[in-house]
Structures are given as C-alpha cells and as structure tokens.
Design a protein around this motif. Sequence first.
Motif, PDB file in Angstrom:
ATOM      1  N   ASN A  69       0.739  -1.235   0.009  1.00  0.00           N
ATOM      2  CA  ASN A  69       0.073  -0.151   0.091  1.00  0.00           C
ATOM      3  C   ASN A  69       0.718   1.200   0.051  1.00  0.00           C
ATOM      4  O   ASN A  69       1.464   1.721   1.027  1.00  0.00           O
ATOM      5  CB  ASN A  69      -0.845   0.110   1.385  1.00  0.00           C
ATOM      6  N   TYR A  70       1.199   1.960  -1.269  1.00  0.00           N
ATOM      7  CA  TYR A  70       1.846   2.998  -1.327  1.00  0.00           C
ATOM      8  C   TYR A  70       1.241   4.080  -0.713  1.00  0.00           C
ATOM      9  O   TYR A  70       1.970   5.363  -0.830  1.00  0.00           O
ATOM     10  CB  TYR A  70       2.431   3.377  -2.917  1.00  0.00           C
ATOM     11  N   THR A  71       0.126   4.418  -0.410  1.00  0.00           N
ATOM     12  CA  THR A  71      -0.568   5.535   0.473  1.00  0.00           C
ATOM     13  C   THR A  71      -0.065   5.191   1.899  1.00  0.00           C
ATOM     14  O   THR A  71      -0.548   6.318   2.412  1.00  0.00           O
ATOM     15  CB  THR A  71      -2.059   5.759   0.006  1.00  0.00           C
ATOM     16  N   SER A  72       0.367   4.262   2.407  1.00  0.00           N
ATOM     17  CA  SER A  72       0.612   4.304   3.773  1.00  0.00           C
ATOM     18  C   SER A  72       2.013   4.880   4.040  1.00  0.00           C
ATOM     19  O   SER A  72       2.704   5.302   3.005  1.00  0.00           O
ATOM     20  CB  SER A  72       0.575   2.971   3.999  1.00  0.00           C
ATOM     21  N   SER A  73       2.412   4.913   5.407  1.00  0.00           N
ATOM     22  CA  SER A  73       3.811   5.640   5.573  1.00  0.00           C
ATOM     23  C   SER A  73       4.634   4.732   5.236  1.00  0.00           C
ATOM     24  O   SER A  73       4.593   3.171   5.107  1.00  0.00           O
ATOM     25  CB  SER A  73       3.770   5.895   6.999  1.00  0.00           C
ATOM     26  N   SER A  74       6.062   5.035   5.209  1.00  0.00           N
ATOM     27  CA  SER A  74       7.192   4.013   4.786  1.00  0.00           C
ATOM     28  C   SER A  74       7.153   3.151   6.146  1.00  0.00           C
ATOM     29  O   SER A  74       7.733   1.951   5.839  1.00  0.00           O
ATOM     30  CB  SER A  74       8.436   4.785   4.852  1.00  0.00           C
ATOM     31  N   GLU A  75       7.009   3.599   7.341  1.00  0.00           N
ATOM     32  CA  GLU A  75       7.095   2.337   8.339  1.00  0.00           C
ATOM     33  C   GLU A  75       6.029   1.242   8.271  1.00  0.00           C
ATOM     34  O   GLU A  75       6.184   0.434   8.695  1.00  0.00           O
ATOM     35  CB  GLU A  75       6.841   3.284   9.736  1.00  0.00           C
ATOM     36  N   VAL A  76       4.780   1.805   7.797  1.00  0.00           N
ATOM     37  CA  VAL A  76       3.745   0.664   7.614  1.00  0.00           C
ATOM     38  C   VAL A  76       4.224  -0.224   6.485  1.00  0.00           C
ATOM     39  O   VAL A  76       3.955  -1.547   6.676  1.00  0.00           O
ATOM     40  CB  VAL A  76       2.489   1.341   7.483  1.00  0.00           C
TER      41      VAL A  76
END
Length: 605
Positions: A149-156
């Motif tokens: 999911n590229y709309t999530s944060s880099s951490e997620v």
Amino acid sequence: PVNLDGVWGSIFSFERGRFLWKVPRRIPYGVTVSFGKPMPSTSTAVEIRAAVQELHSEAFESRKPHMQTLDRAFIRTARRSRRQFMMADGRTPKVSFGSALSKTIYVARRLRSQIGQQKMVGLLLPPSVGAALTNYALTLLGRVPVNLNYTSSSEVIASCAAQCNVEVVITSKAFLERFPNLQVPGRTVLLEDALEKPAITEKLAALMISMLVPAALVKRALGVRQTAMSNAARMDELATVIFSSGSTGDPKGVMLSHFNLMSNIGQVGQVFMLDSRDTVLGILPFFHSFGFMAGLWLPAVQSVGVVFHPNPLDAQAIGGLVQKYNVTFLIATPTFLQAYMRRCSPESFGSLQYVLVGAEKLQERVALAFEDLFGIRPLEGYGCTECSPVVTVNGRDFRGPGFRQVAARRGKIGHPLPGVCVRIVDLDTGEPVAAGKSGMLLVKGPNVMRGYLGKPEKTAEVLHDGWYTTGDVAVMEEDGFLTITDRLSRFSKIGGEMVPHIRIEEKLQEIAEVTEQVFAVTSLPDDKKGERIMVVTTLPPAKLEPVLEKLAGSDLPALWKPKPNQFVHTDALPLLGTGKLDLRGIRNLAASLASASEPAAAMAD
C-alpha cells in the motif's frame, strides 16, 4: 433441502445471455446435486434458504479438482481469445489477450534472474498495464506477489514487507518520482531497467512459448521447478497476501489462495453475466482486495477487457477513458462517485451497464444524485479482504411476461453470492437471531481466507468451523436481503450504553442536506463517562451553526447528540488509498484538534 451446483455455465443455462447454442467450458460438464438433512414442515423460508446456501458452499469443494489456478486460467483464456482486447491505460492504448500473454512471459523471463529465491515478492506499482503484467509474470514464476500500500507511511510499508519476508520490491522510476519521500524496503528492482532493450530472440521465444507450449508446461519452460501434487492441493496454494486497510488498527496480512480468488471471480461473473463484450474500469489499486480480484484477475480469467488508471479521483481522465473504451462495468466507492458527479459529463458515462460500489455505505442521497445525472443507479455490494473480497451484491432485476425477480433493493447490500452462506447471530450468545433482528454477520464459503499471515491467534479469533466473523452488525430480511447497520468497532460505550457512530453521521448528513460526506464521528477517552463523542467536519462555522440547531431538535436519543464543543473543523477528512474513511486517522486528528482548542477555550473563560 437440495442444491444444484454447476448448472450455471452448462449449455442449458442462460449464461452468455442465451439458452443452448454455446460450447460448454469443459467436456464432460459436471453438476453436483447435494441433499441436506430432512427439515420439519414448519421450517421457515429463511431457515430453508440458509440450509440450501450451506449445501452450495460445501459443494464448491467438489469443484476444486477440476478448477484451474489463476495463471493456468489466464493462459487458457488468452489462447482462446488471442485477438480480443484485454487491457489499456493512459500510456498503452491497446493490448490483446495474445499479446498480454507473450508480454507476461517476456517479463517473467527477464525478472527470473533478478528477484532472487524468496517466495514472496513486493510490488510498489499503481494500477496499469505494466503492473498487471508484472503480477501475472510473478504468478507464472510460482512466486506470491505482495502489492504494498503505497498510500501508507514508509513505516507501515516496511512492517508489511517484513511480515512477508520480502527482500525484493519491484517498482518503477516514474513511481519513485511521484512518491519521492517513500522509502522502499529491501532491494529495489526498477521495471524500466529490468525490461529495457528486448532482443528479437527474446520476443520470439516469448511468442513461441505463449502459442505452442502446453499450459501445463509453461512454468517448466520458464525454469520453474514444480513438485508433483494433486490439482486440489495446487488450488489451495497461496496466491497473494493482501494487507487489511488498517482503518481501525495495524494492517494484517490476509492469505488468499488460488481457490479463494477463482471462486470469487466465478461467483461475481455469474451474477453479472460478464463476457467478452464487457470492459471493466480498473481504478482500484492492486493492494486493495477488490482491485486485485476484479481489476487484475477477473479480466484475465473471464475474458473481459480492463482499462487502468492510477488515480481514482482524476474524474476528467476517467470520464474520457470510459467514453473512449466503452467501459461497461465501473467498480468504485461512494467517495469516488461524488468526484465523478462534480466533474464528469453525463454522456461520458453513457456506455456503463453496471456501477458497483462498496468499501463504505452508499447513502441514498448519493445514489439518487448519481442516477439523476448519469441515468444509472449504483448497486451496493459488501465485502471484506478476508473474503476475497465480495460477499453480497445487488444485481439487476429480471422482468418478463408475468414474471419479475427482484435482485436489488435500496439501502440494502443485496443477497449473498452463489456459494456464500451468511448467518446473523446474537452479539452476546452467538445464537442465530430471527429475521429482521440485528446481530453479528458471519460468512462461510469458498472465498473465505486461509488466515492471517504469521498470526494464528488472530486467525483463531475470527475463524470458527469455517465461519468468518466480520465484525459488522447486520440485519437479514425475510426475503434474504441484508443491511449493514453498524460496525462493532464503530460504537462507543458512554455511560454504559452503546452509541453507534454511523447513525450519528447519517443524521448529521441528513440535516446538512449535502451529498458529499462532511462529517466523521469518532470518540475519545473521557474521565467521567468512559468515552465522549467527537465529530470532525469540513463545514465552516457559518454552515455548521444551523445544523447544530436542528440536531438539538432531532429524534436522536439525547446521549447520541454531540454537543457544540465536540465538533472540530478540518479542511479535508482523512481517507485511505481505497477511498474509505481512515478511522484511526480521524481519531488522531480529533484528539489533536481537541487538545489544541482546549487551551484557547480555557483562556476565553
């Protein structure tokens, strides 16, 4: 109770819009007749329907030895419909099924030496022809594509990759330019570099494999080692891991098998009778379960065209694509429909035959406004990632001389798909409730997931004897239509009473008389009552004031009515990449806005 499974698709069914005069999909064509235990003559229609549905669900197991995995079904479809249009996007105008298969084999041959030996491979690509071919290629190579999911944060994203032991992530230069702050976990493979400068011999080899090598040997031709196993065991192999939206908590990796996805594709195809004359608009990302099933694999299996676009809110471009490619099937969310109503002309959607929406409740005001503008009423469905994802849909009514079969009802999420059985149980006792009473929605069927990746305790919490606990509160009517009344996680316990957030949102939207969603209800801890309702709104103070006056005189219970100081303003409601409300983001936003307003209020006092 008696159930007939497999009749649909035979030469005697109405598949492809006609009786007889069609070639069966396989010879011999098997039909399963299932007999249940005798029921008393006093059994209600609801009880009989439930018994037949459960028989139908169990009958799907008898299909498994004769079913094909996703990649094998794609090869068969591509060879049968070689010259037919399959896919396009803004950069690639037209790709036929035959061309898509040879391109997929070329991509697979190029990627094989670059992705290492890990079973799962990550992808960071928006819906497009290139992303589709890469997913097909990885499946052909016997790998498990994990669309992150590229709309999530880099951490997620890093957490999701770590859960899957992903060491390699396939992406593109164009994508990285669009998301410059995104940190790609593991080793990066750029698609442009991996596929550049194809040699004539490579193209010829891919073409020959796509045309001449038997489907059962294509993987071997790509250098994939296959262990001997039954077809049923092969259908149970993992096809993908899709992470839940994380709207209410940390994402969990949902394991979906070839059997799960192929079953759901067949179920949806049967209800809407999709064939080569149809074209799907693929705007949902592949990290979304509906986008993965209906936008990526349904066209490859059902011989249906698909047109991709990376931004579902780019209404003008989407209107142009629908008109250019005569799109017949639009899959969206109510949030996306509101954008299309503002920016798309009625004639641009003239080719649409079905508009299917899910992910969030379809408000009647949105459905009516869309129907008034475009002349076609959106059909609401219901699904969840754990069910591959579609569970229920509204369909098109069938009318004939002296006959009418109702398939859609306003405000309902429809009937269960063929092979899916549902049960409504009491929230406390777990016992089935009578028709018309609300309770927890349970789902059973061939599309229910294998479980959560690396989380057996979480799996055990929601899966019991094949029944998946959805977490949604629903009502089933006598005629089998279902309504979602709330989500268990969207309740607040205030003064010992359960207060539903969705009911408050609906009342506020009704009072405000707006089509677009401008209210989101959440809750925060409270020292006195345990929790307190908070409302995040995009309405300016001048327009909010009359809403508050009408709310005070509304028929909502007093405990459900938020006070004026429980409303906080924001420019835009937080959304997930799937178009759903980001419930966790809304709660965090409400907390920060409330804490910021409290010192100001204290100073004013």
